[in-house]
Structure formats: C-alpha cells, structure tokens
Design an enzyme around this catalytic site. Structure first.
Site, short mmCIF file in Angstrom:
data_model
loop_
_atom_site.label_atom_id
_atom_site.label_comp_id
_atom_site.label_asym_id
_atom_site.label_seq_id
_atom_site.Cartn_x
_atom_site.Cartn_y
_atom_site.Cartn_z
N ASP A 36 38.85 38.63 33.76
CA ASP A 36 39.10 38.25 33.18
C ASP A 36 38.69 36.67 32.42
O ASP A 36 39.09 35.23 32.95
CB ASP A 36 40.29 38.64 32.22
N HIS A 53 29.70 35.55 32.72
CA HIS A 53 29.56 36.93 34.07
C HIS A 53 28.89 35.89 35.04
O HIS A 53 28.90 36.85 35.67
CB HIS A 53 28.65 37.74 32.82
N LEU A 147 36.96 46.24 54.98
CA LEU A 147 37.52 46.05 53.55
C LEU A 147 37.40 47.20 52.47
O LEU A 147 35.70 47.66 52.75
CB LEU A 147 36.54 45.24 53.37
C1 IPE Z 1 39.72 44.00 30.70
O1 IPE Z 1 39.13 43.07 29.91
C2 IPE Z 1 38.47 44.86 31.59
C3 IPE Z 1 37.14 43.96 32.47
C4 IPE Z 1 38.04 43.03 33.13
C5 IPE Z 1 36.26 44.65 33.33
P1 IPE Z 1 38.61 42.90 28.78
O2 IPE Z 1 37.89 41.56 28.09
O3 IPE Z 1 38.03 43.76 27.89
O4 IPE Z 1 40.10 43.03 28.37
P2 IPE Z 1 41.14 43.01 26.71
O5 IPE Z 1 40.28 43.13 26.01
O6 IPE Z 1 40.81 41.63 26.46
O7 IPE Z 1 42.07 44.31 26.95
C1 IPE Z 2 35.76 39.64 31.11
O1 IPE Z 2 35.54 38.88 30.94
C2 IPE Z 2 34.06 40.45 32.02
C3 IPE Z 2 34.10 41.64 31.60
C4 IPE Z 2 35.36 42.07 30.41
C5 IPE Z 2 33.06 42.47 31.40
P1 IPE Z 2 35.48 38.40 29.28
O2 IPE Z 2 33.98 38.77 28.77
O3 IPE Z 2 36.17 39.53 28.60
O4 IPE Z 2 35.46 36.93 29.14
P2 IPE Z 2 36.30 37.04 27.37
O5 IPE Z 2 37.52 38.00 27.24
O6 IPE Z 2 35.49 37.32 26.13
O7 IPE Z 2 36.37 35.54 27.88
MG MG Z 3 38.10 39.32 27.93
#
Ligand code: IPE
Ligand code: IPE
Ligand code: MG
Length: 262
Positions: A36, A53, A147
């Site tokens: 995240d 990303h 793995l």
């Molecule tokens: C969780 O992250 C999903 C992934 C890392 C793929 P999100 O950014 O979507 O989660 P929330 O919305 O903060 O809970």
């Molecule tokens: C995690 O990063 C990747 C996915 C959920 C696909 P985020 O896109 O949720 O990044 P933040 O939480 O907005 O920083």
């Molecule tokens: Mg996120």
C-alpha cells in the site's frame, strides 16, 4: 505493529548483516504483503498516480528476488482487491493493464528463478480474454518448484469464502462431499490457497493498520508487521527486518508454552 520507528525507512545494518541475523530454523514458510502507498508516494514526488504504481512494480521485483535468495516457500502479494473497482475507470484500467503486462514481461526471469506463479482471486469481473492471458502466462511456470508466488488479483477474502460456500454446497448436493466430513481443513481445500500453508507473517506498508479484505480466513493466526514506509520505497533490508522481528516473537496459537499452576 511498527516496532521501532527508526526501522521504518533506512536500516543501520546492511543487507549481508541482516541476512546473517536470520535464524534458518525459524523461517516463516509463507509471507503475505499488502502493498500500500503507491498513490501517496506519487503525490510526494509530484508525479502521476500511474508512476507510483510503476514504482510499486519495481518494489515487487525487489522483494521477489529477495524471497528467491532466502529460499522462501510462499509469497502472496495483494495487487488488486475486489473493492479497487471503486476507483476511477482510468486508474482501474491502468492497474489491470500494468499487472498483466508486468506478468508477461517478467515471466522468463521468474522461470529462470524457478518461481511458480499463480493468480489468486475471483474471475467474476475479469474479461475472459484477460483471464486467458493470465492463465496462459502463469501455466508456463507451473513446473517450477522454487518460490510459490501468489498474486492476489481481483481478490477479496469475503468473496473467496462466498465462492467456497457455493462450491461446498454444490458438492454436498451432488454427493461428492459428505457434510459431516466438513471441517476447517476441508474448507481450506475450497479456498484459492488450497494446499498452501497459512501466512505466518503479514506485512502492510504505508501506515494503514487494517486487513482490507485480504486473506480473511487464512490470516487467523498470522503475525502482523506494519511500517510507515510507502510500498515503492520498501527495501529488501526492511523486508529482512520484518522477518527478524517475526523470528523473535512467541507464537502461542491459544496455548501456553509454560503451564503455570492455575
Ligand atoms: C488494499 O489497499 C488493496 C491492495 C493493496 C491491492 P487499498 O489502498 O485498496 O485499501 P484501503 O482502501 O486503504 O483499505
Ligand atoms: C496500493 O497503493 C496499490 C493498490 C491498491 C493497487 P494505493 O494506490 O492504494 O496507494 P495509496 O493508498 O493511495 O497511497
Ligand atoms: Mg491504498
């Protein structure tokens, strides 16, 4: 849990020093990661979310390489949740494409590293063309016995349990499964992670402290490790720190190691 605020970004110990600290007989078999913070990383660097990303994919590469080096058995990474469809159409499309393109780009290298790759998640919202390309690519790695890398794609823990319910019901109705034989282990056989050990260690980056529908069933007794580091900045050193911390915990599974008098 952020154990030591200084451990979140840079480590004072080098990678070989940290490797030397690992206890070979206390290695987690399965590590799961909620990757995240890509969006916040992008904002911090004044770039588009898409660049965040992309940087996230580079971090995945790093952590997979490290996992191969450490001879980890199972690594599960959360790439796209069943809730992530709620993002803008532009971001959803970008993520879907990035995940598939990265798989296709990396498959030869993964094969060279003996990585067995599997996408776990629901097929429901994915087009059949998308699903076919994922399967065609993944199956090329299924003879590998190094793995086991699970990419959780269109994954939701509740969805996974719902889909398992459906299959269990079907099998009971058709007589393939005797309801009286259903126990926790059998339920596990109906999950996407069938045949795999439960995650021992669950890491979440970016300071959020929640499960976000990840491995709801399987993480029942996982050890959690939280860090403020945003996923694109997550280093192999910090990965090792998480494992070392895990190795110094006592897992009890509800029992007691020493039975004091009651
Ligand atoms: C969780 O992250 C999903 C992934 C890392 C793929 P999100 O950014 O979507 O989660 P929330 O919305 O903060 O809970
Ligand atoms: C995690 O990063 C990747 C996915 C959920 C696909 P985020 O896109 O949720 O990044 P933040 O939480 O907005 O920083
Ligand atoms: Mg996120």
């Amino acid at each position: 849990m952020q154990n030591n605020p200084e451990s979140s970004n840079s480590s004072v110990l080098t990678y070989p020093e940290l490797l030397a600290q690992l206890q070979g007989d206390r290695m987690p078999r399965h590590i799961a990661i909620i990757m995240d913070g890509n969006g916040r990383w992008a904002r911090l660097h004044g770039v588009r979310r898409s660049a965040g990303h992309k940087a996230g994919v580079r971090a995945v590469r790093r952590i997979v390489e490290t996992s191969v080096e450490m001879k980890l058995e199972y690594l599960t990474v959360y790439a796209f949740s069943t809730e992530n469809w709620r993002r803008s159409r532009g971001e959803v499309n970008y993520l879907l494409k990035l995940i598939l393109d990265s798989l296709i780009t990396e498959i030869d290298e993964l094969n060279r590293n003996n990585v067995n790759i599997r996408f776990i998640g629901s097929r429901q919202e994915l087009s059949s063309a998308y699903y076919r390309k994922v399967m065609e690519t993944c199956t090329r790695s299924w003879n590998n016995n190094g793995l086991h890398l699970n990419v959780a794609m269109n994954y939701g823990g509740r969805r996974e349990i719902m889909e398992a319910f459906g299959e269990i019901l079907q099998d009971v109705q058709s007589g393939k499964l005797n309801y009286a034989d259903l126990d926790e282990k059998k339920v596990g056989d109906y999950l996407y992670t069938s045949g795999m050990p439960d995650p021992d260690l669950l890491i979440r980056t970016s300071g959020e402290k929640r499960l976000s529908n990840f491995l709801v069933w399987q993480a029942a007794y996982a050890e959690f490790w939280f860090t403020e580091t945003l996923w694109p900045d997550f280093t192999r050193e910090e990965f090792l720190q998480a494992i070392i911390d895990y190795q110094n915990r006592q897992r009890r599974f509800g029992a007691r190691k020493v039975q004091d008098k009651i």
